[in-house]
Design a protein around this motif. Sequence first.
Motif: not given
Lengths: 269, 410
Positions: A41, A45-50, A52-54
């Motif tokens: 997962r 979704n290699l994006n820090l905000r994503a 954090v959200s995960i």
Amino acid sequence: MKYGIITADQELYTKRLIYFLKFNFHKPDCVIQVTNSFFHRIKRNLNLRAVVSILKAQTSERVSSSAKPSTDHLARYLESLGITIPDISLVQACKNEGIPLFTTNDLHSGKTCELLRRSELDLLINAGGGIFKSCIIDTVRIGILNAHMGLLPDMRGMNVLEWSIFYERKLGVTVHIIDRGIDTGDILSFKPISIEKGDSISDLRDKTGIANFELFSEVLIDFKTDSLTRRKQSPEMGLQYFVMHPRLRSCVERKLRDMSADKSSIPIN
Amino acid sequence: MRPFLHKFRILFTRIRPAVILRLILHPSLFKVTARHIFGIPLKIAGNKDHLESAMEWLSLSQEITGTGGSAASFGFESGWALPYPETSGYIISTFLRYSSFVNDPGYLERAIRMGDWEIEIQLPSGAVRGGSGINDYPIVFNTGMVILGWADLYKTTNDKRYLDAAVKASDWLCSISDNDGKWARYTYNGIPHAYHSRVAWALFVMADLTSSDLYRETALRNIRWILSLASDNGWIDLMGFSQDELPLTHTIAYTLRGLLESSHYLEGDLKQQVRGLVISNSERIFLKYEKRKRHPNASPEYLAGRFNAKWQSAASFSCLTGNAQIAIIWLKVYRINSDARLLNAALKILDQLKEVQDISSSNRGIRGGIPGSFPIWGDYMPWSYPNWATKFFADALILQEELMKPLEQR
């Protein structure tokens, strides 16, 4: 009739479902396990905000699952039927029961679609498999069965148990066929659940598990005996709900506490 | 990975040498930029802390100008900007609301200073000056926004000076309104705008205060003209700042809010038509927002900063100002139709704003303020904290608390 169960990250629930259905003479023909690993997962979704959200979503899942109900209603129910769930993995359970188990790490990969096509299933029971795209839906002859934690078509989407309490609507489980929309497929059956003194949201969630099992079993019988009625629903017949904000959830918890403290004042059902 | 690289590419095209220099010299600015690059949210505190901090930022934006007006923005490049007549006008209402919300007369005094400053600089024609600082040209929208502030001040203080100033301004607006209801002269970018619905709202307020038929008729004509711009899918033409760019959520929300507030002064079919348009559009935006997520249980992604005429997301940045305004619309629609899904979405989008409001920064230009865009180099007000973003955020938090109170007390 050939049917299977599809699951992701719901080992205990799936194991219980297998033993319950076997007890009711509906042993599944196969189990498909989607191993959506945490790493998988994150990679997708290699994006820090994503990320954090995960992580937050994972934590809230863990918190909500650790907020154990006062009683494991489902376990007690299975016990009362004389069903013992062995303390083994899903893989081992399938092996012991002679049920073929297929694993995949991507629900919508060509490999999964091919596997389902080859399995020639009439029905697939969704035991927390995720959101299905048409490539999966189209591989099952009759359809994928889903147990939805609310009354359809009114209450679609996420956290509908909480939303039903918020709006003082009927609580229960609807089994329906999955189509391309969110909870918009044909309705097969509804089973209400009742609030008892001292019930928390976790208790009610647990109780919906019992209703899920009973409904799946009833619907399988109806399919086998060709006595099932499918009720069509159109998108405009209901509203889609989304994950409830913690502040509203607290209001719901409080409301439920008040309601279940004095059962006589429960306006639901 | 692709969105991350895209973000970097835009950052490098937007960053100017002056900004780089400031980032090197001011670690507080560097910290903000780093957080926006990596998408690291700040820890959310209680609503009271976020609201207090926003109000302190707005107070500082007033003090820093030494005029009574609020500085338009705090920018990475040039620090505090000149006072902005337009937004100071509607910040008056925020100060008044907060003053009564926390029972602090200090904010009433601030509102009075701001209202007095607006009177001092009012043009002889009655109009309000355009742009930030003291300019000689009048602008329709700015005039409407200051009328809203004066009207609230009059209602609170009963001081006739504010009513007189607002009457003069309203007379000017009526004198330059076109026959079909639009304002085409003295407008931003020289074109008529659908978001002048907020000007119509100001005239309805004034019609209510003065029983003027002229104000009411002018406002009604404008609302009818805006309705004539609406398509079957609810899209309203001319919602943007200019015709060659898609509207920001900031101006979409301006349009919807103006219509919604105006609807309180309408009756019969017209009221239903206006409300129906606002409610259906706010639901469209709500669904766009809630469905923009990577995991069914995860929080939604930021709302896109622009939409196209098919209501499709049309920007890779988020207009935080617009997000705060949209939250207000969702909260107000919830108050009308009790659809708690909108309340729920407002709570979530406001949490996202709290995640970018640094309430403990050592830099007073940043502490408590809301950036124009996320990331901070996004299209709308890049590298800056506009006073209206913080104003709408504070308004939204106050409204949220008012609406949550009965639910939490039940």
